[in-house]
Each structure stands twice: as structure tokens, then as C-alpha cells.
Design an enzyme around this catalytic site. Sequence first.
Site, PDB file in Angstrom:
ATOM      1  N   GLY A 252      -9.712  51.684  36.153  1.00 28.04           N
ATOM      2  CA  GLY A 252     -10.625  50.710  35.548  1.00 28.04           C
ATOM      3  C   GLY A 252     -11.748  50.327  36.511  1.00 28.04           C
ATOM      4  N   ASP A 253     -11.383  50.127  37.768  1.00 25.17           N
ATOM      5  CA  ASP A 253     -12.389  49.769  38.783  1.00 25.17           C
ATOM      6  C   ASP A 253     -13.392  50.917  38.937  1.00 25.17           C
ATOM      7  OD1 ASP A 253     -10.555  47.703  39.114  1.00 25.17           O
ATOM      8  OD2 ASP A 253      -9.551  48.742  40.765  1.00 25.17           O
TER       9      ASP A 253
HETATM   10  N1  LIG Z   1      -4.544  59.265  32.455  1.00 25.75           N
HETATM   11  C1  LIG Z   1      -5.866  59.297  32.287  1.00 25.75           C
HETATM   12  N2  LIG Z   1      -6.487  60.440  31.914  1.00 25.75           N
HETATM   13  C2  LIG Z   1      -7.831  60.481  31.747  1.00 25.75           C
HETATM   14  N3  LIG Z   1      -8.637  59.420  31.919  1.00 25.75           N
HETATM   15  C3  LIG Z   1      -8.070  58.263  32.300  1.00 25.75           C
HETATM   16  C4  LIG Z   1      -6.668  58.131  32.494  1.00 25.75           C
HETATM   17  N4  LIG Z   1      -6.401  56.856  32.879  1.00 25.75           N
HETATM   18  C5  LIG Z   1      -7.601  56.240  32.911  1.00 25.75           C
HETATM   19  N5  LIG Z   1      -8.601  57.070  32.570  1.00 25.75           N
HETATM   20  C6  LIG Z   1     -10.033  56.759  32.446  1.00 25.75           C
HETATM   21  O1  LIG Z   1     -10.322  55.576  33.176  1.00 25.75           O
HETATM   22  C7  LIG Z   1     -10.710  54.530  32.269  1.00 25.75           C
HETATM   23  C8  LIG Z   1     -10.139  53.205  32.745  1.00 25.75           C
HETATM   24  O2  LIG Z   1      -8.732  53.298  32.774  1.00 25.75           O
HETATM   25  P1  LIG Z   1      -7.775  52.142  32.248  1.00 25.75           P
HETATM   26  O3  LIG Z   1      -8.072  51.838  30.832  1.00 25.75           O
HETATM   27  O4  LIG Z   1      -6.385  52.573  32.589  1.00 25.75           O
HETATM   28  O5  LIG Z   1      -8.239  50.908  33.150  1.00 25.75           O
HETATM   29  P2  LIG Z   1      -7.442  49.671  33.725  1.00 25.75           P
HETATM   30  O6  LIG Z   1      -6.204  49.453  32.900  1.00 25.75           O
HETATM   31  O7  LIG Z   1      -8.390  48.563  33.837  1.00 25.75           O
HETATM   32  O8  LIG Z   1      -7.043  50.183  35.182  1.00 25.75           O
HETATM   33  P3  LIG Z   1      -6.967  49.361  36.594  1.00 25.75           P
HETATM   34  O9  LIG Z   1      -6.996  47.893  36.266  1.00 25.75           O
HETATM   35  O10 LIG Z   1      -5.682  49.831  37.217  1.00 25.75           O
HETATM   36  O11 LIG Z   1      -8.116  49.792  37.407  1.00 25.75           O
HETATM   37  C9  LIG Z   1     -10.211  54.956  30.897  1.00 25.75           C
HETATM   38  O12 LIG Z   1     -11.013  54.415  29.860  1.00 25.75           O
HETATM   39  C10 LIG Z   1     -10.333  56.465  30.988  1.00 25.75           C
HETATM   40  O13 LIG Z   1     -11.647  56.878  30.711  1.00 25.75           O
HETATM   41 MG   LIG Z   2      -8.274  46.832  35.090  1.00 28.34          MG
END
Ligand SMILES: Nc1ncnc2c1ncn2[C@@H]1O[C@H](COP(=O)(O)OP(=O)(O)OP(=O)(O)O)[C@@H](O)[C@H]1O
Ligand SMILES: [Mg+2]
Length: 302
Positions: A252-253
Site C-alpha cells: 500500500g505504501d
Molecule cells: N499479491 C499481490 N499481487 C499483485 N499486486 C499486489 C499484491 N498485493 C498488493 N498488490 C498491489 O499493491 C496495491 C496495494 O496493496 P494492498 O491493497 O495490499 O495495500 P495495503 O493493504 O494498504 O498494504 P500495506 O498497508 O501493508 O502497505 C494493490 O492495489 C495491488 O495493486
Molecule cells: Mg495500508
Amino acid sequence: MIYTVTFNPAIDYVMKFPQVRHGGVNRSVSELMFYGGKGINVSVVLSQLGVSNTALGFIAGFTGTELETGVRAMGVNTDFIRLDKGMTRINVKVSAEHEVTELNAGGPDIDEASLARLTEQTDRMKDGDTIVLAGSIPKCLPGNTYEKLIARLSDRNIRVVVDAEKELLTNILKYRPFLIKPNIEELSAIFGKPVSGMDEVRECAVKLREMGAQNVIVSMGSNGAFLLDENGEKHFHTAFSSGKTINAVGAGDSMVAGFLAGYERGFDYALVLGLAAGAATAFSEGIATREAIDELMKQTGF
Ligand SMILES: Nc1ncnc2c1ncn2[C@@H]1O[C@H](COP(=O)(O)OP(=O)(O)OP(=O)(O)O)[C@@H](O)[C@H]1O
Ligand SMILES: [Mg+2]
């Protein structure tokens, strides 16, 4: 200049074991060290993408010195505030039998005078600068710390990006943040009901814009991401699927960094660069590298 703020950075010490026996001596087969915290992750990916930025936040003790050295070695400018007492956290991640057990420390207390120094730093920011506030606020600080910081910036031409949970996020929407990036769980927590399916995601994003956010990205892990941009236009992209997920923490970051790095080239490009940065992080042990992001971008029309 883009500034990121990490209130409670950490050195992550990842130890791998075949298995772990509680109460016994366990010998690791490998150790890895990462310098992190959400704001720092954003900074690292921005630097990888060639975007000049400065990481702000609080460090303490010898671990703080090490963290600063490590972050600088990754090509990030830093202007951390040094606390007199305590030490920057070392969070131990025990990886065994396909499971990770996290042992996370509380981190040093941030005193009032040190918090005031952060306000001095934000007061010195210039028109057109961006500030990224990512993650939670340490328990030692009042819950309205983000709000106070942002309120002070609200009549200035400074882009505010907030990646935080629940009230921390909803309380600042009235100050019209440039970008927020909740994931599905955060969205569900904000609206007090499980959010699923694109229709519901869209509805929630529209509400968050009505509440004040300019650009809203809803990230959905391996299901991709939805962007409702500052003009009210909708964009959706599926996630990259060409790699194996190794560790998605920080995806996400990375996405926030990709979006900011790509913003001047239009919303679709910014979103896709965000997806590529997020995936490059998910497909690696640590945080995305330039090479990995470039490799994924080659698969797109950009
Ligand atoms: N397993 C994956 N395969 C492909 N793309 C991914 C994957 N996980 C994350 N991404 C990409 O990264 C983006 C952000 O990930 P995610 O939605 O998991 O963010 P998050 O939950 O805020 O993560 P964090 O808070 O740990 O940084 C997703 O929208 C996607 O585009
Ligand atoms: Mg996040």
C-alpha cells in the site's frame, strides 16, 4: 519537495526458522534486516522512482542512528528529529512453517518539545510541497495529532496525503486531503459494514470524496485498485499477476509512492505506476526496486 512522516519507525529483524519451539533455544537459518515504517516505505519507493523527497519523523538511541544510516543508504534524504530518551524499535519477525509471528515493540515516547519541532518543519514547507502522513500515531501522542498538523497546513497550497485508519482518516477529510488510500478492510471499518464488490467500493469512494478527499484510491491487494479522481472520474485496474507473492507488507505504501511519482502524467498512468510499485513490493521480500517496477511497467501500454 515531497515529505513523508513516520512517527514510530522501526528496524524489522526477520529471522527464519524451520520450526520454533516455545521455551527452548531456536537457531535461525537466516536473518534479514529492513528499515521501515510506512512513511519511510513511501520515501524509499519515491527515491527508487527518482523522485526527490525527505523522510521526517522521530528516532532515538543507537537503533535510531542505525535506522537513519540505513534509510540514507537507500538514497533517501532524511531530517529526523532525535529524541533524548528511549530507542527506535527493533521489531522481530519470526518466520517458521509458512507463518510469521511478529514481536513488535512500543517505541520511544515523543515529548511535547520534539513534536513542536515537527510543526516547525511543516511550517517551513513551501507552496506546492506534498506531505505524506502514513500509519498510526504512537500511543504517547494525542489522537488528534494528525488533525492538528493538517489543520495548520489547510490554508496553504500544500498537498496532504493520508494513509491511516478509521477516525485518524475520517477526522481529517474536512481539510480536503489530496489523496487517501484505504484498503478494503479500512473501508469496511470506516463505514461500519463489510464492503465487497465493485459497486460498494465505488459508493464508499464517492462518499469519501463528498466528505472532502480529493483523490481516493481503494486498494484491493491482488484484486487491483479503484481510483476516484479529483474530477470525479472513475478508474479501475486489475493487479499484476506475473509474479509470486512473497511479502505484501508495504504494498500500500509503495502504491502511494507510485501514484505520487506518476501524478503529473495523468491519472491512469499514476494508478498503473501505483499498481506496479505495489506488486513489485508484494513480489519481493522487502520493498520494490526500480528494476522490478520497470519490468512490470513494460507489460503495460505505458
Ligand atoms: N499479491 C499481490 N499481487 C499483485 N499486486 C499486489 C499484491 N498485493 C498488493 N498488490 C498491489 O499493491 C496495491 C496495494 O496493496 P494492498 O491493497 O495490499 O495495500 P495495503 O493493504 O494498504 O498494504 P500495506 O498497508 O501493508 O502497505 C494493490 O492495489 C495491488 O495493486
Ligand atoms: Mg495500508
